[in-house]
Design a protein around this motif. Structure first.
Motif, PDB file in Angstrom:
ATOM      1  N   THR A 161       0.706  -1.590  -0.343  1.00 49.17           N
ATOM      2  CA  THR A 161      -0.421   0.227   0.483  1.00 49.17           C
ATOM      3  C   THR A 161       1.059   0.976  -0.294  1.00 49.17           C
ATOM      4  O   THR A 161       1.770   1.402   1.183  1.00 49.17           O
ATOM      5  N   ARG A 203      -2.007  -1.342  -3.862  1.00 51.35           N
ATOM      6  CA  ARG A 203      -2.973  -0.404  -3.041  1.00 51.35           C
ATOM      7  C   ARG A 203      -2.546   1.153  -3.816  1.00 51.35           C
ATOM      8  O   ARG A 203      -1.190   1.409  -3.052  1.00 51.35           O
ATOM      9  N   ASN A 231     -11.576   5.549  -1.783  1.00 55.31           N
ATOM     10  CA  ASN A 231     -11.761   4.580  -1.115  1.00 55.31           C
ATOM     11  C   ASN A 231     -10.245   4.205  -0.765  1.00 55.31           C
ATOM     12  O   ASN A 231     -10.213   3.367  -0.915  1.00 55.31           O
ATOM     13  N   PRO A 272      -6.623   4.816   2.140  1.00 54.93           N
ATOM     14  CA  PRO A 272      -6.815   5.012   3.472  1.00 54.93           C
ATOM     15  C   PRO A 272      -5.746   5.688   3.572  1.00 54.93           C
ATOM     16  O   PRO A 272      -5.120   6.524   2.950  1.00 54.93           O
ATOM     17  N   ASP A 288     -11.463   4.553   8.092  1.00 59.13           N
ATOM     18  CA  ASP A 288     -10.254   4.605   6.952  1.00 59.13           C
ATOM     19  C   ASP A 288      -9.205   4.513   6.932  1.00 59.13           C
ATOM     20  O   ASP A 288      -7.973   5.201   6.649  1.00 59.13           O
ATOM     21  N   ARG A 303      -7.248  -3.524   8.378  1.00 57.33           N
ATOM     22  CA  ARG A 303      -8.073  -2.034   8.175  1.00 57.33           C
ATOM     23  C   ARG A 303      -7.169  -1.130   7.843  1.00 57.33           C
ATOM     24  O   ARG A 303      -7.716  -0.337   6.995  1.00 57.33           O
ATOM     25  N   LYS A 358      -5.789  -1.585   3.882  1.00 58.78           N
ATOM     26  CA  LYS A 358      -6.615  -1.543   2.841  1.00 58.78           C
ATOM     27  C   LYS A 358      -6.554  -2.735   2.137  1.00 58.78           C
ATOM     28  O   LYS A 358      -6.787  -2.601   0.924  1.00 58.78           O
ATOM     29  N   GLN A 359      -5.960  -4.087   2.666  1.00 58.62           N
ATOM     30  CA  GLN A 359      -5.230  -5.054   1.950  1.00 58.62           C
ATOM     31  C   GLN A 359      -6.172  -6.436   1.971  1.00 58.62           C
ATOM     32  O   GLN A 359      -6.849  -6.054   3.556  1.00 58.62           O
TER      33      GLN A 359
END
Length: 455
Positions: free
Chosen positions: A153, A201, A226, A228, A264, A369, A372-373
């Motif tokens: 990410t 991401r 969307n 993070p 988020d 979380r 966001k993976q």
């Protein structure tokens, strides 16, 4: 469809034996069965746990680990360390950044991390001039991930000012700086690099309240759908004092006054919160990104972990400045900090529960979380990220289930990791990363150039 047979595995509802994991072509878990026998074509593994996220990393700082352990004339702190870091940054080229990032990722994989949140703020040339590709440096982190196989990410950092009240940036911060428009161009360029990676991401990262005022934070949040959002906050007492002087509020409270902090968000460090901020952050759904080894090395202080977790807060772990990279040691130090202040043992576990498993599962859920993976455990729909522990390691001999996890975290190290899979692909075998030799050679070349001018 690939199959893996595990003698035992930690599943969301607990330990199970004879576990068959089926992985689809996208690297996601298609199904899990327990109490099975190994199919002829299945890859055979021993004891398996989910792979964890390392949610906070400044990869380039690994190259200076150990070089700041000499006391200056006055009291040393984060702020004196930061000046040394700035001086080191001036020498880093894109080739250096890629080599250092690849080696950091190898060390993470060998420690049991399967995904990485790279909080990346070294954007421009040494004099602050953007590269032709504004995301050149971020692209080098992506290139490293392509070579090592870790899930990434990427968190391009927004950094505008040198301090509160729009204080001018200093010489050492020239490579970090953007305004909202140039940052938007940077994010767009970074998206192209991320799109070329599997399991990647793109997020957004206002550096801190001192470097990114809340009006700018609100302006940049819509840049990625969307996404993070990560931010350094309340890491040092001076930052808290400066924020109060500038805004009349403590950092976490000030951020939450102006921005909808929710699931988020990842608030990195959040070390110095008062009771009200601790409860508010716990109730927000955001993740507190804790980096115990770096926080100890910098003398930052101790996060209020017990109060925060009792209020329902979520945590994840990162290795930040990479003074050491060791998953077990990060979790161990988190617990030990609480033990030393509370003067009791097993401080973060509920009565009758394993402390190692409590910490591991909290970091697993929080890390997934925050990045966001889709890697929050061994379950259908999640990515097939898993770590095989070496039950022949002396620290793990004779252990099973929670006792095995406790022994890894409290008396083991990365030597307890036998193999690591990311998206069903083996990236570590027999304790050594697939990319180890090439990454190590490039890292040694980079360090020789940085420290000795290539000599």
């Amino acid at each position: 469809m690939a199959e893996f047979y595990c003698q035992s595995a930690l599943l969301p509802d607990g330990w199970a034996d004879g576990v068959t994991i089926r992985v689809d072509d996208a690297g996601l878990i298609a199904g899990i069965d327990t109490d099975t026998q190994p199919a002829k074509e299945a890859a055979r593994l021993g004891t398996v746990v989910p792979g964890l996220a390392n949610l906070h990393s400044h990869s380039f700082q690994r190259a200076m680990a150990g070089l700041t352990e000499r006391r200056g004339e006055g009291e040393d702190s984060f702020w004196s360390w930061r000046q040394l870091m700035y001086a080191f940054n001036d020498r880093l080229t894109p080739d250096h950044v890629e080599a250092i990032a690849a080696w950091v990722q190898v060390e993470m994989l060998e420690s049991g991390f399967t995904s990485l949140g790279e909080f990346h703020y070294l954007h421009h040339g040494p004099d602050g001039t953007p590269y032709d590709d504004r995301a050149e440096m971020a692209g080098r982190v992506c290139a490293a991930a392509a070579s090592t196989g870790i899930a990434l990410t990427l968190l391009p950092v927004y950094y505008r000012y040198g301090g509160f009240n729009a204080a001018p940036a200093g010489h050492g911060q020239r490579r970090f700086l953007n305004d909202p428009d140039s940052y938007a161009a940077l994010v767009e360029a970074a998206q192209a690099h991320v799109a070329a990676l599997p399991h990647a991401r793109l997020g957004l990262a206002p550096h801190s309240l001192r470097a990114a005022p809340v009006k700018d934070i609100s302006a940049i949040l819509p840049l990625v759908e969307n996404a993070p959002f990560h931010i350094h906050i309340a890491e040092q007492t001076q930052e808290v004092e400066d924020c109060i002087a500038a805004t009349g509020r403590r950092p976490v409270a000030h951020l939450m006054d102006h921005v909808a902090v929710n699931a988020d968000w990842c608030l990195v460090h959040a070390t110095h919160m008062d009771a009200g901020e601790t409860t508010a952050l716990a109730r927000s759904g955001a993740v507190a990104g804790l980096c115990p080894l770096t926080e100890a090395n910098l003398g930052d202080g101790l996060f209020p972990a017990r109060d925060y977790l009792e209020a329902g807060g979520r945590i994840g772990i990162g290795s930040d400045s990479h003074i050491r990279i060791d998953l077990a040691e990060e979790l161990r130090l988190l617990e030990y900090g609480v033990r030393l202040t509370a003067r009791r043992r097993n401080a973060l576990a509920a009565p009758g529960r394993s402390t190692g498993r409590t910490l591991f599962e909290a970091a697993l859920a929080g890390g997934a979380r925050a990045l966001k993976q889709p890697a929050a455990g061994l379950a259908p729909g999640q990515r097939a990220d898993f770590v095989e522990l070496d039950t022949e390691n002396p620290h793990l001999t004779g252990r099973s289930a929670d006792a095995l996890l406790d022994s890894w975290i409290f008396c083991g190290d990365k030597g307890c990791v036998r193999s690591v899979h990311v998206g069903g692909q083996a990236q570590v075998t027999a304790g050594r990363a697939r990319a180890r030799e090439s990454a190590l050679a490039a890292y040694r070349t980079a360090i020789a150039d940085l420290l000795h001018g290539g000599g």
